[in-house]
Design a protein around this motif. Structure first.
Motif, PDB file in Angstrom:
ATOM      1  N   UNK A  49       0.826  -1.105   0.017  1.00 44.43           N
ATOM      2  CA  UNK A  49      -0.127  -0.018   0.013  1.00 44.43           C
ATOM      3  C   UNK A  49       0.736   1.406  -0.054  1.00 44.43           C
ATOM      4  N   UNK A  50       1.957   1.308   0.680  1.00 43.58           N
ATOM      5  CA  UNK A  50       2.753   2.318   0.852  1.00 43.58           C
ATOM      6  C   UNK A  50       3.380   2.400  -0.606  1.00 43.58           C
ATOM      7  N   UNK A  99       1.731  12.773   8.012  1.00 40.70           N
ATOM      8  CA  UNK A  99       1.860  12.034   9.105  1.00 40.70           C
ATOM      9  C   UNK A  99       1.453  10.785   8.829  1.00 40.70           C
ATOM     10  N   UNK A 100       2.221   9.640   9.325  1.00 40.45           N
ATOM     11  CA  UNK A 100       1.692   8.262   8.957  1.00 40.45           C
ATOM     12  C   UNK A 100       1.611   7.564  10.092  1.00 40.45           C
ATOM     13  N   UNK A 103       6.212   0.011   8.596  1.00 41.84           N
ATOM     14  CA  UNK A 103       6.777   1.317   9.047  1.00 41.84           C
ATOM     15  C   UNK A 103       8.077   1.395   8.448  1.00 41.84           C
ATOM     16  N   UNK A 104       8.871   0.388   8.243  1.00 40.34           N
ATOM     17  CA  UNK A 104      10.313   0.202   7.768  1.00 40.34           C
ATOM     18  C   UNK A 104      10.204   0.697   6.289  1.00 40.34           C
ATOM     19  N   UNK A 105       8.955   0.411   5.595  1.00 38.24           N
ATOM     20  CA  UNK A 105       8.746   0.634   4.080  1.00 38.24           C
ATOM     21  C   UNK A 105       8.426   2.250   4.053  1.00 38.24           C
ATOM     22  N   UNK A 108      10.101   9.106   5.202  1.00 37.34           N
ATOM     23  CA  UNK A 108       8.964   9.428   6.061  1.00 37.34           C
ATOM     24  C   UNK A 108       9.703   9.371   7.473  1.00 37.34           C
ATOM     25  N   UNK A 109       9.443  10.554   8.272  1.00 40.87           N
ATOM     26  CA  UNK A 109      10.072  10.441   9.885  1.00 40.87           C
ATOM     27  C   UNK A 109       9.117  10.363  10.682  1.00 40.87           C
ATOM     28  N   UNK A 110       7.938  10.710  10.316  1.00 38.31           N
ATOM     29  CA  UNK A 110       6.867  11.069  11.404  1.00 38.31           C
ATOM     30  C   UNK A 110       6.053   9.719  11.071  1.00 38.31           C
TER      31      UNK A 110
END
Length: 142
Positions: free
Chosen positions: A80-81, A99-100, A108-110, A116-118
């Motif tokens: 999805x990412x 914001x994710x 999250x790793x993807x 993406x930091x947030x």
């Protein structure tokens, strides 16, 4: 097979139906323990090219004051990412603008791989935990 001892007999055979291009973490773990694994491509994830464009349009509308602000993007899979990122690029946007919330560490790793930091990660891989992560992401972005 005693999973706690990290060793299986070579006659243990496991069939693992999964998505085409699925992650190799589980197959690697099985093989490292000495079992024979049969991977079966059970389905294919198909991207919807309009998904990222729709998100970009909603983002643009919220930035222009045409609707309420977008608080967070929620993701339940690395695929999805990837699909959303491709659609956003078509509209000259980046995932880093949002914001994710991620359902787990792999997703999250993807997101991190894409800058993406947030990111708020769900405490368990469940919809209620993903919602809680989205709320945390929204609060930290405002």
């Amino acid at each position: 097979c005693d999973w706690s001892s990290d060793v299986c007999s070579s006659d243990l055979r496991i069939i693992f139906p999964r998505a085409a291009g699925g992650l190799d973490e589980f197959p690697q773990q099985v093989r490292q323990r000495g079992a024979t694994l049969f991977l079966i491509e059970a389905y294919r994830t198909q991207k919807n090219p309009s998904a990222g464009r729709a998100i970009a349009e909603a983002w643009e509308a919220s930035q222009g004051g045409l609707c309420a602000p977008i608080a967070a993007l929620c993701f339940a899979s690395p695929s999805a990412v990837e699909a959303v990122e491709e659609g956003l690029h078509e509209r000259h946007h980046e995932l880093t603008e949002f914001a994710c919330a991620a359902i787990g560490p792999t997703t999250a790793a993807s997101l991190r791989e894409r800058g993406v930091q947030q990111i708020e990660v769900a405490s368990t891989p469940s919809q209620p935990a993903l919602l809680a992560a989205a709320i945390r992401a929204a609060r930290t972005s405002s």
